[in-house]
Structures are given as C-alpha cells and as structure tokens.
Design a protein around this motif. Structure first.
Motif, PDB file in Angstrom:
ATOM      1  N   SER A  26       0.966  -1.185  -0.087  1.00 48.51           N
ATOM      2  CA  SER A  26      -0.049  -0.155  -0.052  1.00 48.51           C
ATOM      3  C   SER A  26       0.847   1.161   0.077  1.00 48.51           C
ATOM      4  CB  SER A  26      -0.762   0.054   1.043  1.00 48.51           C
ATOM      5  OG  SER A  26      -1.771  -0.941   1.158  1.00 48.51           O
ATOM      6  N   LEU A  27       2.098   1.274   0.687  1.00 41.83           N
ATOM      7  CA  LEU A  27       2.748   2.314   0.876  1.00 41.83           C
ATOM      8  C   LEU A  27       3.397   2.553  -0.502  1.00 41.83           C
ATOM      9  CD1 LEU A  27       4.602   1.984   4.108  1.00 41.83           C
ATOM     10  CD2 LEU A  27       3.097   3.699   3.743  1.00 41.83           C
ATOM     11  N   LEU A  28       4.041   1.607  -1.145  1.00 38.76           N
ATOM     12  CA  LEU A  28       4.564   1.930  -2.333  1.00 38.76           C
ATOM     13  C   LEU A  28       3.537   2.573  -3.441  1.00 38.76           C
ATOM     14  CD1 LEU A  28       6.666  -1.586  -2.823  1.00 38.76           C
ATOM     15  CD2 LEU A  28       7.487   0.812  -2.574  1.00 38.76           C
ATOM     16  N   GLY A  29       2.352   1.942  -3.371  1.00 35.96           N
ATOM     17  CA  GLY A  29       1.243   2.813  -4.213  1.00 35.96           C
ATOM     18  C   GLY A  29       1.002   4.206  -3.939  1.00 35.96           C
ATOM     19  N   VAL A  30       0.847   4.306  -2.636  1.00 34.42           N
ATOM     20  CA  VAL A  30       0.621   5.593  -2.258  1.00 34.42           C
ATOM     21  C   VAL A  30       1.927   6.547  -2.471  1.00 34.42           C
ATOM     22  CG1 VAL A  30       0.430   7.007  -0.123  1.00 34.42           C
ATOM     23  CG2 VAL A  30      -1.152   5.050  -0.511  1.00 34.42           C
ATOM     24  N   TYR A  31       2.990   6.045  -2.477  1.00 27.20           N
ATOM     25  CA  TYR A  31       4.257   6.956  -2.661  1.00 27.20           C
ATOM     26  C   TYR A  31       4.060   7.242  -4.209  1.00 27.20           C
ATOM     27  CZ  TYR A  31       6.340   5.235   1.409  1.00 27.20           C
ATOM     28  OH  TYR A  31       6.841   4.980   2.727  1.00 27.20           O
ATOM     29  N   PHE A  32       3.643   6.732  -5.168  1.00 30.95           N
ATOM     30  CA  PHE A  32       3.485   6.964  -6.480  1.00 30.95           C
ATOM     31  C   PHE A  32       1.952   8.019  -6.622  1.00 30.95           C
ATOM     32  CE2 PHE A  32       1.230   6.862 -10.476  1.00 30.95           C
ATOM     33  CZ  PHE A  32       1.940   7.384 -11.406  1.00 30.95           C
ATOM     34  N   ILE A  33       0.883   7.464  -6.120  1.00 32.95           N
ATOM     35  CA  ILE A  33      -0.406   8.161  -6.463  1.00 32.95           C
ATOM     36  C   ILE A  33      -0.424   9.341  -5.428  1.00 32.95           C
ATOM     37  CG2 ILE A  33      -2.847   8.087  -5.572  1.00 32.95           C
ATOM     38  CD1 ILE A  33      -2.543   4.995  -5.803  1.00 32.95           C
ATOM     39  N   SER A  34       0.162   9.522  -4.381  1.00 30.98           N
ATOM     40  CA  SER A  34       0.184  10.868  -3.552  1.00 30.98           C
ATOM     41  C   SER A  34       1.470  11.547  -3.412  1.00 30.98           C
ATOM     42  CB  SER A  34      -0.173  10.383  -2.005  1.00 30.98           C
ATOM     43  OG  SER A  34      -0.435  11.593  -1.560  1.00 30.98           O
ATOM     44  N   SER A  35       2.404  10.819  -3.008  1.00 28.50           N
ATOM     45  CA  SER A  35       3.721  11.539  -2.708  1.00 28.50           C
ATOM     46  C   SER A  35       4.512  12.147  -4.044  1.00 28.50           C
ATOM     47  CB  SER A  35       4.874  10.692  -2.166  1.00 28.50           C
ATOM     48  OG  SER A  35       4.241   9.862  -0.946  1.00 28.50           O
ATOM     49  N   PHE A  36       4.435  11.208  -5.038  1.00 25.10           N
ATOM     50  CA  PHE A  36       4.977  11.818  -6.369  1.00 25.10           C
ATOM     51  C   PHE A  36       4.069  12.536  -7.186  1.00 25.10           C
ATOM     52  CE2 PHE A  36       6.222  11.251 -10.713  1.00 25.10           C
ATOM     53  CZ  PHE A  36       7.556  11.848 -10.943  1.00 25.10           C
ATOM     54  N   ALA A  37       2.894  11.772  -7.563  1.00 22.48           N
ATOM     55  CA  ALA A  37       2.020  12.404  -8.549  1.00 22.48           C
ATOM     56  C   ALA A  37       1.359  13.846  -8.037  1.00 22.48           C
ATOM     57  CB  ALA A  37       1.164  11.682  -9.025  1.00 22.48           C
ATOM     58  N   GLU A  38       0.971  13.816  -7.059  1.00 18.38           N
ATOM     59  CA  GLU A  38       0.185  15.199  -6.069  1.00 18.38           C
ATOM     60  C   GLU A  38       1.383  16.290  -6.169  1.00 18.38           C
ATOM     61  OE1 GLU A  38      -1.479  14.569  -2.516  1.00 18.38           O
ATOM     62  OE2 GLU A  38      -3.278  13.305  -3.345  1.00 18.38           O
ATOM     63  N   GLU A  39       2.481  15.916  -6.010  1.00 21.04           N
ATOM     64  CA  GLU A  39       3.534  17.007  -6.067  1.00 21.04           C
ATOM     65  C   GLU A  39       3.689  17.703  -7.282  1.00 21.04           C
ATOM     66  OE1 GLU A  39       4.502  18.836  -3.125  1.00 21.04           O
ATOM     67  OE2 GLU A  39       3.128  17.345  -2.310  1.00 21.04           O
ATOM     68  N   VAL A  40       3.800  16.924  -8.254  1.00 18.82           N
ATOM     69  CA  VAL A  40       3.964  17.081  -9.735  1.00 18.82           C
ATOM     70  C   VAL A  40       2.817  17.762 -10.337  1.00 18.82           C
ATOM     71  CG1 VAL A  40       4.434  16.428 -12.085  1.00 18.82           C
ATOM     72  CG2 VAL A  40       5.683  15.283 -10.220  1.00 18.82           C
ATOM     73  N   ILE A  41       1.657  17.329  -9.805  1.00 20.83           N
ATOM     74  CA  ILE A  41       0.507  17.826 -10.590  1.00 20.83           C
ATOM     75  C   ILE A  41       0.109  19.243 -10.038  1.00 20.83           C
ATOM     76  CG2 ILE A  41      -1.955  17.516 -10.996  1.00 20.83           C
ATOM     77  CD1 ILE A  41      -1.167  14.305 -11.349  1.00 20.83           C
ATOM     78  N   TYR A  42       0.001  18.877  -8.491  1.00 17.02           N
ATOM     79  CA  TYR A  42      -0.760  19.968  -7.734  1.00 17.02           C
ATOM     80  C   TYR A  42       0.100  21.274  -7.274  1.00 17.02           C
ATOM     81  CZ  TYR A  42      -4.613  16.729  -7.889  1.00 17.02           C
ATOM     82  OH  TYR A  42      -5.508  16.015  -8.590  1.00 17.02           O
ATOM     83  N   ARG A  43       1.306  20.962  -7.300  1.00 13.82           N
ATOM     84  CA  ARG A  43       2.512  21.875  -6.690  1.00 13.82           C
ATOM     85  C   ARG A  43       3.193  22.346  -8.037  1.00 13.82           C
ATOM     86  NH1 ARG A  43      -0.270  20.946  -2.810  1.00 13.82           N
ATOM     87  NH2 ARG A  43       0.872  18.852  -2.176  1.00 13.82           N
ATOM     88  N   ALA A  44       3.806  21.695  -8.546  1.00 14.76           N
ATOM     89  CA  ALA A  44       4.808  22.019  -9.965  1.00 14.76           C
ATOM     90  C   ALA A  44       3.989  22.567 -10.997  1.00 14.76           C
ATOM     91  CB  ALA A  44       5.642  20.957 -10.174  1.00 14.76           C
ATOM     92  N   PHE A  45       2.988  21.625 -11.536  1.00 14.43           N
ATOM     93  CA  PHE A  45       2.255  22.172 -12.699  1.00 14.43           C
ATOM     94  C   PHE A  45       1.060  23.117 -12.247  1.00 14.43           C
ATOM     95  CE2 PHE A  45      -1.936  21.579 -15.290  1.00 14.43           C
ATOM     96  CZ  PHE A  45      -1.270  22.043 -16.503  1.00 14.43           C
ATOM     97  N   LEU A  46       0.424  23.017 -11.420  1.00 20.35           N
ATOM     98  CA  LEU A  46      -0.811  23.837 -11.100  1.00 20.35           C
ATOM     99  C   LEU A  46      -0.279  25.238 -10.583  1.00 20.35           C
ATOM    100  CD1 LEU A  46      -3.878  24.047 -11.246  1.00 20.35           C
ATOM    101  CD2 LEU A  46      -3.852  23.358  -8.949  1.00 20.35           C
ATOM    102  N   ILE A  47       0.675  25.296  -9.903  1.00 19.17           N
ATOM    103  CA  ILE A  47       1.245  26.541  -9.285  1.00 19.17           C
ATOM    104  C   ILE A  47       2.053  27.351 -10.658  1.00 19.17           C
ATOM    105  CG2 ILE A  47       3.359  27.614  -7.696  1.00 19.17           C
ATOM    106  CD1 ILE A  47       2.359  25.688  -5.518  1.00 19.17           C
ATOM    107  N   ASN A  48       2.780  26.454 -11.346  1.00 20.28           N
ATOM    108  CA  ASN A  48       3.554  27.333 -12.297  1.00 20.28           C
ATOM    109  C   ASN A  48       2.578  27.965 -13.388  1.00 20.28           C
ATOM    110  OD1 ASN A  48       6.354  27.106 -12.388  1.00 20.28           O
ATOM    111  ND2 ASN A  48       6.120  25.191 -11.566  1.00 20.28           N
ATOM    112  N   ARG A  49       1.428  27.059 -13.699  1.00 21.74           N
ATOM    113  CA  ARG A  49       0.670  27.753 -14.885  1.00 21.74           C
ATOM    114  C   ARG A  49      -0.421  28.841 -14.097  1.00 21.74           C
ATOM    115  NH1 ARG A  49       3.798  26.105 -16.881  1.00 21.74           N
ATOM    116  NH2 ARG A  49       3.916  24.102 -18.474  1.00 21.74           N
ATOM    117  N   ILE A  50      -0.704  28.751 -13.072  1.00 20.09           N
ATOM    118  CA  ILE A  50      -1.591  29.880 -12.412  1.00 20.09           C
ATOM    119  C   ILE A  50      -0.789  31.142 -12.314  1.00 20.09           C
ATOM    120  CG2 ILE A  50      -2.807  30.598 -10.319  1.00 20.09           C
ATOM    121  CD1 ILE A  50      -3.760  27.771  -9.746  1.00 20.09           C
TER     122      ILE A  50
END
Length: 243
Positions: A141-165
C-alpha cells in the motif's frame, strides 16, 4: 502605445493557452473518475486503481504540454541527475523542515475546523481491514501511495498547477502568492471524500507545500520526500488502528 497593446494581447493569449492546458490535464482524469465511480463503489483496491490511472493520465498530459512548449520536467524543478552526498544530506534536512511545516499546518487546519464545527466522530477504518495483521499489505500500500500521492500530487498540484496559475496571473503584483493560495484551495477540494475537516486540513498542508516550493527555489524532490514522510506516518497509523 502599440507595444503596450501587443503585450496585452500576448498576456490574453497566454492566459487562454494556460487555461486550456489545465483543462486538458484535469478534465479527462475527472471524467474518468466520474465514469468509474459506480464500478469502484466502496472497494478500496479499485479506488486506488482508478486514482492510479487518473494520475497517469494527468502526468502524461503534463509531459505532453511540456514537450509542446519545448520544455522538460526541469522547468518544474524535477530533475533526474545523480546528486552528491552533500546535496543528498541537504535535501534530507530540508525535507524534514518541510515535513514539520506541512504537518503543523495540517494540525492547524484541524484545530480551526474543530472550533467551527466541533470535534468529529472517530474515523472509520473499516475500509482498511485488509491491513489487519498484514505487514506485506502495508508495504505494498505504501509503495502505491508513494506514487499516487507523494510523487504525482507534488508534480500535478504543486509544480504544474502553481506554475500555470502564476503564469496566468503574472501581471499581478502577488502572482506567486495567488498561485499558491488557489492551488491549495484546489488541493483541499480534491480531498472531498475526507469531509469538510479533511479538505481544510489538506488545503492548509497544500499551502505549506506551495510556500516551500518557492522558498526552496522549486526543488520538487525535497517536497516529494517530505510528502513520503507524511504518507508513511498516515498509513502506519491506519495499520496500527486496524490491528
């Protein structure tokens, strides 16, 4: 006068382009989640699978948008180059500071909501019964969450979204602050399944991570590592509660 008009037109075109990018990233994933909601039901494993696919869709669209711009992940502060021991230790220390900052904001969000709505009932961990006496299940579960949450959320909601806004609001004096605030609100809203308190808590956590993103000059891996600490802490608590 002519130059000023050209700048206004350029800003308008850029706004439309960035907004279109965000729609192309989020809309297909949201539609996919909506269309599969009846199939998922209360099944946690299916829910994870759907979120996995949705995040992969968003990451693929972000990668495509970067390619169309002639850019790379480095634009967001995501690099894959080897680091020295000194750089690794510095990133580790910074990630601990970000972790403490984000957890503190998460707790602050809980305190604020508790004073507004009262303390909620105990959380229901019945969906995680599969973790009972199942250390292997926890690790997977942790391995899955590390991708779903830890990695993907930072790329999507921090890096991409913040930069585009920030790009859309670049003509404003506090464009970066606006970007961090709006991305934090959006990050809280996507956690609607956690209820009102959960949305506020994750919104405050997103605020801390967004601030850290700029303070650390877009060192995204540092934020990802800090997010890993938080997800590990959360799932270990769930594992212990289920037992």
């Amino acid at each position: 006068m002519e130059t000023k008009m050209e700048n206004v037109q350029s800003d308008h075109q850029n706004w439309i382009y960035c907004f279109g990018e965000m729609l192309l990233v989020f809309l297909p994933a949201l539609l996919f989640i909506k269309c599969t909601s009846s199939w998922v039901g209360e099944d946690l494993i299916r829910s994870y699978g759907v979120v996995w696919v949705a995040n992969l869709l968003m990451l693929a669209m972000i990668w495509t948008s970067l390619k169309l711009r002639g850019q790379s992940w480095k634009e967001f502060g995501l690099t894959f180059n080897p680091v020295s021991l000194k750089q690794g230790l510095r990133a580790f220390g910074q990630s601990l500071v970000v972790f403490v900052f984000a957890v503190s904001c998460f707790i602050l969000g809980a305190i604020i909501m508790a004073n507004i709505t009262g303390i909620p009932d105990s959380a229901d961990f019945s969906r995680y019964d599969f973790l009972k006496d199942n250390l292997g299940g926890l690790l997977l579960s942790l391995l899955g969450v590390y991708f779903i949450s830890s990695f993907a959320e930072e790329v999507i909601y921090r890096a991409f979204l913040i930069n585009r806004i920030a790009e859309i609001t670049q003509s404003f004096k506090y464009s970066k602050l606006i970007a961090v605030l709006l991305s934090s609100v959006f990050f809280g809203l996507i956690h609607y399944e956690w209820g009102a308190m959960g949305m506020v808590q994750t919104g405050f956590m997103g605020l801390a991570m967004g601030i850290s993103y700029f303070v650390l000059k877009k060192r995204l891996w540092t934020l990802i590592i800090a997010h890993i600490y938080m997800d590990t802490l959360l799932f270990v608590q769930i594992y212990l509660a289920s037992n």
